[in-house]
Design an enzyme around this catalytic site. Structure first.
Site, short mmCIF file in Angstrom:
data_model
loop_
_atom_site.label_atom_id
_atom_site.label_comp_id
_atom_site.label_asym_id
_atom_site.label_seq_id
_atom_site.Cartn_x
_atom_site.Cartn_y
_atom_site.Cartn_z
N HIS A 43 -6.34 -39.21 -2.96
CA HIS A 43 -6.91 -39.28 -1.60
C HIS A 43 -7.06 -40.72 -1.08
CE1 HIS A 43 -10.86 -39.70 -3.48
NE2 HIS A 43 -10.94 -38.44 -3.81
N HIS A 55 -19.00 -30.92 -11.89
CA HIS A 55 -18.58 -31.51 -10.60
C HIS A 55 -17.58 -30.55 -9.94
CE1 HIS A 55 -17.42 -34.20 -7.52
NE2 HIS A 55 -16.54 -34.94 -8.17
N GLU A 74 -15.55 -31.05 -7.33
CA GLU A 74 -14.33 -31.53 -6.67
C GLU A 74 -13.14 -30.90 -7.42
OE1 GLU A 74 -14.02 -35.78 -5.96
OE2 GLU A 74 -12.38 -35.45 -4.55
N ASP A 125 -10.30 -31.57 -8.60
CA ASP A 125 -9.59 -32.07 -9.79
C ASP A 125 -10.28 -31.60 -11.07
OD1 ASP A 125 -11.57 -33.76 -8.70
OD2 ASP A 125 -10.82 -35.53 -9.74
N HIS A 136 -20.52 -38.60 -7.31
CA HIS A 136 -20.39 -39.07 -5.94
C HIS A 136 -20.36 -37.92 -4.94
CE1 HIS A 136 -15.86 -38.37 -5.32
NE2 HIS A 136 -16.15 -37.90 -6.53
N ASP A 171 -17.38 -37.81 -13.12
CA ASP A 171 -16.59 -38.96 -12.65
C ASP A 171 -17.16 -40.32 -13.09
OD1 ASP A 171 -14.62 -37.55 -11.30
OD2 ASP A 171 -15.65 -37.60 -9.38
N TYR A 210 -11.82 -48.09 -10.21
CA TYR A 210 -12.39 -46.75 -9.98
C TYR A 210 -13.77 -46.88 -9.32
CZ TYR A 210 -13.48 -41.86 -10.65
OH TYR A 210 -13.80 -40.55 -10.42
N HIS A 264 -12.38 -38.49 -16.19
CA HIS A 264 -11.07 -39.15 -16.01
C HIS A 264 -10.95 -40.28 -17.03
CE1 HIS A 264 -10.18 -37.34 -12.10
NE2 HIS A 264 -11.37 -37.68 -11.67
FE1 FEO Z 1 -14.94 -36.47 -7.77
FE2 FEO Z 1 -12.71 -36.59 -10.27
O1 FEO Z 1 -13.56 -35.86 -8.80
#
Ligand code: FEO
Length: 403
Positions: free
Chosen positions: A28, A82, A84, A86, A148, A167, A195, A228
């Site tokens: 993104h 989380h 999101e 991903d 976040h 994250d 990051y 990640h």
């Molecule tokens: Fe906020 Fe890795 O997603």
């Protein structure tokens, strides 16, 4: 037959069962030149528990890594730290397929999963200090709202001294190595900082609170397993200190000169400003938007004390590449910056004033009126640019001497 997509042991009871995205280059708007990974973790407790999932197209990789250890149908609990996509991309699909006994998310996570996936199955809402028994072990939770996303949450496995941090403390880095201590520090430090700058920077005050909250919780954390990139198992103080430093947004004696150019006039101005900065004793990082990505710029800005922006005038405005990067930077809310605008022009010359307005909106403290040059800078114009650089270097020096 050799087993591919194996799980990787992280601690006595925890295995990494995530997926590696070798080729992703855009997340993104953040350029991910080294790819990424979506980390999911399996806890082999009495109640077998899956922490987070992966991006939807990687579901088979996740399942094959889980299958290298257990039958996925044996998973008892699933937890979403989380929402999101991903990490939650195949969460609800797997809940339907595997039918775990219980699923959990933060209070906000329950809502976010329902909204994302039109999901109406029961997910148990967790809040800070809640505990879940896995039979022979237990998990505790800490909501980390807006770090976040509103739903973000940490999960702690006391038995293995392991914090699942979603994250936070992560980075976009695809690698066979699963642990940060197996990878060159230069790469780790750059990717962790990039990051932070691109994802967490606007929430820095909350990061400072969270670091305090984690310290006060008295947890004996020996492993940090993010969603990640590599897992931290050695010298955790180092990444925690980096987070403290980045969240403080304490600038160094460094200026970022950001520009784009049409016929190299604004570029010549940028280089003269750089000379002035260096002549005045400041470090300077000059970045052409023709050669750099916006996410590299925010990395450089993480420890900068000044932002100087330049653009020629094109159709009464700034170049689109400068509008792009400044829009991105504005959203990331870098703090404690001084700066100025500059640019060349042919006849109307609006760009430096537009840049000035944007810098003001970004709460950059302007130390000079914009420097404008008609067509091509001559020696005197370059001296004006040099002087601008030197003035900003002096301002930076004052700030550092005040400390
Ligand atoms: Fe906020 Fe890795 O997603």
């Amino acid at each position: 037959m050799a087993m591919i997509n194996k799980a990787v042991k992280v601690s006595e009871h925890v295995y990494w069962v995530g997926a590696i995205d070798w080729t992703i280059r855009d997340f993104h708007g953040y350029t991910t030149k080294r790819g990424s990974s979506y980390n999911a973790y399996l806890i082999l407790a009495d109640k077998i528990t899956l922490i987070d999932t992966v991006k939807a197209p990687f579901k088979d990789e996740l399942l094959s890594r889980i299958s290298s250890l257990i039958d996925p149908q044996d998973i008892d609990y699933m937890i979403s730290n989380h929402s999101e996509m991903d990490h939650s991309g195949c969460f609800t699909e797997l809940v339907k397929e595997l039918k775990p006994e219980k699923t959990y998310a933060s209070t906000m996570g329950v809502k976010a999963l329902a909204n994302h996936f039109n999901f109406s199955d029961e997910i148990i809402a967790l809040k800070t200090s809640d505990e879940v028994s896995l039979g022979n072990m237990k998990l505790s939770f800490m909501e980390t709202r807006m770090l976040h996303w509103p739903d973000s949450m940490f999960t702690y496995l006391e038995d293995d001294n392991l914090l699942f941090s979603q994250d936070a403390f992560g980075m976009h880095l695809a690698s066979i190595e699963r642990f940060a201590d197996e990878i060159d520090n230069g790469i780790i430090d750059y990717e962790a900082a990039t990051y932070y700058a691109n994802i967490l920077l606007p929430y820095s005050p909350l990061v400072l609170n969270l670091l305090e909250q984690v310290k006060n919780a008295g947890l004996d954390i020996r492993i940090i397993a993010p969603d990640h990139g590599p897992i931290w198992r050695k010298d955790l103080g180092r990444i925690l200190e980096f987070y403290q430093q980045w969240a403080n947004q304490k600038p160094a004696n460094k200026a970022v000169v950001l520009y784009d150019t049409m016929w190299h006039s604004t570029e010549k101005m940028a280089r003269a400003i750089e000379e002035g900065l260096r002549g005045g004793g400041a470090k300077a990082k000059v970045m052409s938007m023709g050669a750099h990505h916006r996410s590299e710029v925010v990395y450089e800005l993480l420890d900068a004390g000044a932002l100087i922006a330049g653009s020629p005038t094109l159709n009464n405005n700034i170049l689109p590449s400068m509008a792009d990067v400044l829009t991105y930077l504005k959203g990331l809310k870098p703090k404690n910056l001084v700066g100025a605008a500059f640019g060349s022009y042919g006849w109307s010359g609006e760009s430096p004033a537009h840049l000035n307005d944007i810098l003001v909106e970004m709460k950059v403290e302007l130390v000079s009126d914009p420097v404008k040059v008609k067509y091509v800078p001559d020696h005197d114009s370059l001296v004006l640019c040099y002087n601008l650089g030197q003035k900003i270097a002096e301002k930076l020096k004052e700030e550092f001497e005040d400390e």
